[in-house]
Enzyme design. Structure first.
Site, PDB file in Angstrom:
ATOM      1  N   ARG A  94       0.826  -1.210   0.000  1.00  0.00           N
ATOM      2  CA  ARG A  94       0.000   0.000   0.000  1.00  0.00           C
ATOM      3  C   ARG A  94       0.861   1.262   0.000  1.00  0.00           C
ATOM      4  NH1 ARG A  94      -1.915   1.906   4.620  1.00  0.00           N
ATOM      5  NH2 ARG A  94      -1.764  -0.156   5.555  1.00  0.00           N
ATOM      6  N   TYR A 147     -18.668  14.120 -14.108  1.00  0.00           N
ATOM      7  CA  TYR A 147     -19.014  12.698 -14.153  1.00  0.00           C
ATOM      8  C   TYR A 147     -19.899  12.355 -12.950  1.00  0.00           C
ATOM      9  CZ  TYR A 147     -18.154   7.804 -12.933  1.00  0.00           C
ATOM     10  OH  TYR A 147     -18.302   6.512 -12.524  1.00  0.00           O
ATOM     11  N   ASP A 219      -9.458  16.990 -13.988  1.00  0.00           N
ATOM     12  CA  ASP A 219      -9.633  15.615 -14.466  1.00  0.00           C
ATOM     13  C   ASP A 219      -9.431  15.629 -15.981  1.00  0.00           C
ATOM     14  OD1 ASP A 219     -10.604  13.191 -15.422  1.00  0.00           O
ATOM     15  OD2 ASP A 219     -12.090  13.002 -13.830  1.00  0.00           O
ATOM     16  N   LYS A 244      -9.638   4.347 -18.485  1.00  0.00           N
ATOM     17  CA  LYS A 244     -10.046   4.786 -19.824  1.00  0.00           C
ATOM     18  C   LYS A 244      -8.845   4.771 -20.770  1.00  0.00           C
ATOM     19  CE  LYS A 244     -14.024   5.486 -17.707  1.00  0.00           C
ATOM     20  NZ  LYS A 244     -13.719   5.578 -16.272  1.00  0.00           N
TER      21      LYS A 244
END
Lengths: 428, 396
Positions: A94, A147, A219, A244
């Site tokens: 992590r 979004y 973004d 994406k």
């Protein structure tokens, strides 16, 4: 284990990191086995080579997958704990792994950033970045067109965390300026809105952020660094849903944030607590996708431009939303997007939502599915997917008319796509 | 992470402020409004270099004579100075790799009072200031003593207390209809001294919790010491300054204390003089340059500085008070301010450092002590640099 490349600039046997006024900013995190390419090299060269880990034992030209979730402690690990630079030494999955560092370096190179942080999803990147960059009592100015997942986070959860949010028309700099309050800390916008591809006034937002001491978080999922690098226009942090275009094959869920080491270190610290880190295999897929970003984007852009032009002339199509068209209402986008506008095209089918549903039924090449940015064309209707949570009136206020189709143009042969779409439209 | 300070998240801050001094400047602010016998203080958004730090803290202060007395301005000031001393110690220990078990700072000060129990000599500020610091840590006594000596040089609020400084004060009169006029108020000559008949003792007890967070209990005696059994305040830094936003920070507490004293003092004075003021507000602000705190640039002051207050009065009666009357009232109020006198004059503080079972250090902190210790530091740094240069290494 290799010594982190951060060590020489920071701590080491003779160079203490804390209580040291001569320490310097450390790039990365990165390992000495990772390739560092010059900034003046082209996008394709950087996307192929930047950050790639060359295994010293085998000489493999691709990055091995380090599946280990933990790394043996040594003097450098202990030094990192003692001196406070644990982001620069492999410790735990992590905290940061070689595979994360490879994709982070690649994205940082593409976005002209000092550093980057990989996440398990774009929403993990957005949530972590916004919580990092604001305090309780703070305020975020964003867009009514963001979004849906982001909108829900901003509307439903940020107030629970003590952050107020104002939603504005993302194309209207005066409305955005008017929304700024004394406690405003972050401006959060998307470079192209979903699904209507409205363009934000990015240079003016950068100037507003600079003037008012605000942090501009952008973004850039729809445009990718191939088309636009927001940090060059005043953004402080750029975020991607790497699911994406950066991943590009619809086989990965991932996110990335990129910016200065200062802000990435802070976002990384929050990531440790919120936990949205990306696993090694996801990193491998993302690295593989990133290597072909430039070549894929060229085809996405070319196909989208051709389809937009074709649809604009089609008798069953009443409107097309695409920056390449002469009627596009935000032509200034072309000033800062010289290489193209990504692969998204939206258009309205004559006959409304019912006709649009029939159109989807008749398609044979594009898959009817959500998401975007993959090599395959994807098509969906906002009214029953991404924007189904809005009322009809709210959709109209955003400009989403009945019959609107969102098309993520893939890299198939454009002639095949045009023929398939023409057939589907004509037969409605 | 050491002593709860998240040093990983700001790894490059020293580099950054060396390269770009603008990023080292932090501006804090408060806004205070009088409501009945209370001064309600809202901590404002702080500006740290090129970004903002939103704040979400409100405090209510009263005079000691209030029917239901709350935190008084002198208690808040003692807490502000003590909190800064405590947090600067935590930074000092952490930078030197010293892990803390516990840390407490007890601040005491006195204020002379007249026969009626009112402040007798505001120009004296806070007298007999003393820090009793108790530390439990794995370190040599010499290392612990050195940190305390550094703190006396680089704690911004301690230095604001220690150094003779100044402040900007202006009054704004807002008339019915909203027109406003502003005028500066000169740094005020001390008010006439009344014979001292006694003194108030102000105490702030600070206990380190973790990181930059401390819990504070305060008392004023004689008067309201009995109510202060439990901690009344939490002080902390913003997360951008290595805290977790649990409370206002020491500089914000200092602005809170002085703004509340001005607002409550002006309210009482206006009432006494029959001046028709319907609303009294005080905006406070101050500047911190962390290059000074970290000794990155010797020319940069370590103290909290460029402290300013704007007193805004609204009048809503037919008897429209003119600017002169309001400015005179603010001037008189400033002259009666114990805490503005603290900023104005040079002060001293007696410092005592103990660990369990050992007396480590006692010193009187004043301008000469600070100057001598900084000279010693600079000399040592030069010697280290010269030695490193001779050895061909890189001086730390």
């Amino acid at each position: 284990m290799s010594k982190a490349i951060g060590d020489p600039a920071g701590p080491g046997a003779d160079r203490k990191w804390s209580n040291n006024l001569r320490r310097g900013r450390v790039p990365g995190p990165r390992l000495p086995e990772q390739r560092v390419m010059d900034d003046d090299l082209g996008m394709s060269t950087r996307s192929v080579h930047s950050g790639t880990y060359i295994d010293p034992a085998t000489g493999s030209v691709g990055t091995p997958i380090f599946t280990s979730s933990t790394y043996e402690f040594n003097e450098h690990t202990y030094g990192a704990f003692d001196q406070g630079h644990i982001r620069d030494v492999p410790i735990y999955g992590r905290y940061g792994t070689p595979n994360q560092w490879v994709v982070q370096e690649k994205v940082a190179a593409l976005e002209n950033a000092e550093s980057a942080v990989a996440f398990a999803s774009g929403m993990a990147a957005i949530t972590t970045a916004l919580l990092t960059l604001t305090n309780r009592g703070g305020h975020i100015v964003s867009s009514r067109d963001v979004y849906g997942g982001t909108y829900n986070l901003l509307r439903e959860d940020m107030p629970q965390f003590g952050r107020d949010v104002t939603f504005t028309d993302p194309t209207d700099i005066r409305e955005i300026e008017a929304a700024v309050r004394p406690e405003t800390q972050v401006l959060f916008f998307e470079t192209l809105t979903n699904p209507l591809l409205k363009s934000i006034p990015l240079p003016e937002l950068g100037e507003l952020a600079r003037r008012e001491n605000l942090l501009l978080v952008i973004d850039n999922t729809f445009l990718t660094p191939y088309c636009l690098r927001p940090l060059d226009l005043g953004a402080h942090v750029v975020i991607h849903s790497a699911t994406k275009y950066l991943g590009g094959h619809s086989d990965l869920t991932a996110g990335v944030a990129a910016g200065s080491r200062k802000y990435m270190d802070r976002i990384w610290t929050e990531l440790l607590k919120l936990g949205g880190s990306l696993d090694a295999f996801g990193c491998f897929l993302l690295e593989r996708g990133l290597k072909t970003l430039a070549v894929r984007m060229r085809t996405h852009i070319e196909n989208a431009n051709l389809l937009a032009a074709f649809l604009n002339e089609h008798p069953r199509v009443t409107a097309v939303h695409h920056p390449s068209l002469s009627g596009y209402p935000y032509p200034r986008l072309r000033e800062w997007c010289a290489t193209g506008f990504g692969g998204m095209v939206s258009f309205e089918v004559e006959g409304g939502d019912e006709a649009a549903l029939k159109f989807l039924d008749r398609l044979t090449i594009p898959a009817v599915a959500t998401s975007l940015g993959g090599v395959e064309s994807l098509v969906s209707l906002p009214f029953n997917t991404s924007h189904s949570f809005l009322t009809v009136r709210q959709r109209r206020e955003l400009g989403i008319q009945p019959g609107l189709v969102r098309l993520s143009v893939g890299i198939e042969d454009s002639a095949d796509l045009i023929t398939d779409i023409d057939t589907a439209l004509t037969g409605i | 992470m050491r002593n709860g300070l998240n040093i990983s998240g700001v790894s490059e801050i020293v580099h950054e402020i060396r390269e770009n001094g603008a990023e080292a400047v932090i501006r804090f602010s408060t806004s205070t409004a009088v409501a009945g016998d209370r001064a309600e203080v809202t901590v404002g958004t702080a500006h740290h270099g090129t970004f903002r730090m939103a704040r979400d803290f409100r405090l209510a202060l009263t005079g000691a004579e209030a029917a239901d007395p709350g935190l008084t301005p002198v208690e808040a000031a003692a807490a502000a100075i003590g909190a800064c001393v405590l947090i600067t110690h935590v930074h000092g220990y952490s930078a030197r790799g010293i892990s803390l078990t516990s840390l407490g700072v007890r601040v005491t000060a006195t204020v002379p009072t007249d026969a009626a129990g009112r402040v007798a000599d505001p120009s004296a500020g806070l007298r007999d200031l003393r820090y009793d610091i108790t530390v439990d840590a794995e370190a040599t006594e010499a290392a612990l003593a050195q940190v305390t000596q550094f703190v006396t040089c680089f704690s911004p609020n301690h230095r604001a207390f220690l150094d003779a400084g100044d402040y900007d004060l202006s009054s704004v009169l807002v008339r019915p209809g909203g027109t406003a006029t502003s005028r500066p108020v000169p740094v005020t000559a001390p008010a006439a001294t009344a014979p001292a008949a006694g003194e108030l003792t102000v105490v702030a007890e600070l206990q380190w919790e973790y990181g930059t967070e401390a819990h504070v209990s305060t008392a004023v005696s004689p008067g309201i010491e009995a109510r202060r059994a439990a901690p009344t305040l939490v002080v902390d830094q913003s997360k951008q300054m290595l805290g977790i936003d649990r409370g206002p920070n020491p500089q914000e507490m200092l602005l809170t204390a002085i703004s509340a004293e001005l607002a409550l003092g002006l309210s009482a004075l206006a009432r006494e003089r029959g001046l028709p003021l319907s609303r009294i507000e005080v905006d406070g602000g101050g500047r911190l340059d962390i290059r000074g705190m970290m000794n990155v640039d010797p020319a940069v002051p370590a103290r909290f500085h460029e402290i300013r207050f704007v007193v805004r009065c609204e009048a809503d009666l037919d008897d429209d008070p003119d600017d002169d009357k309001v400015a005179a009232l603010v001037t008189e109020c400033a002259a009666n301010s114990t805490l503005l006198a603290v900023l104005r004059r040079a002060n001293t503080a007696d410092v005592r450092l103990r660990s369990p079972g050992a007396e480590i250090l006692t010193l009187r902190s004043d301008a000469a002590q600070v100057s001598a210790f900084i000279e010693q530091i600079v000399r040592q740094q030069r010697e280290q640099q010269a030695a490193a240069a001779r050895a061909g290494g890189d001086p730390a």
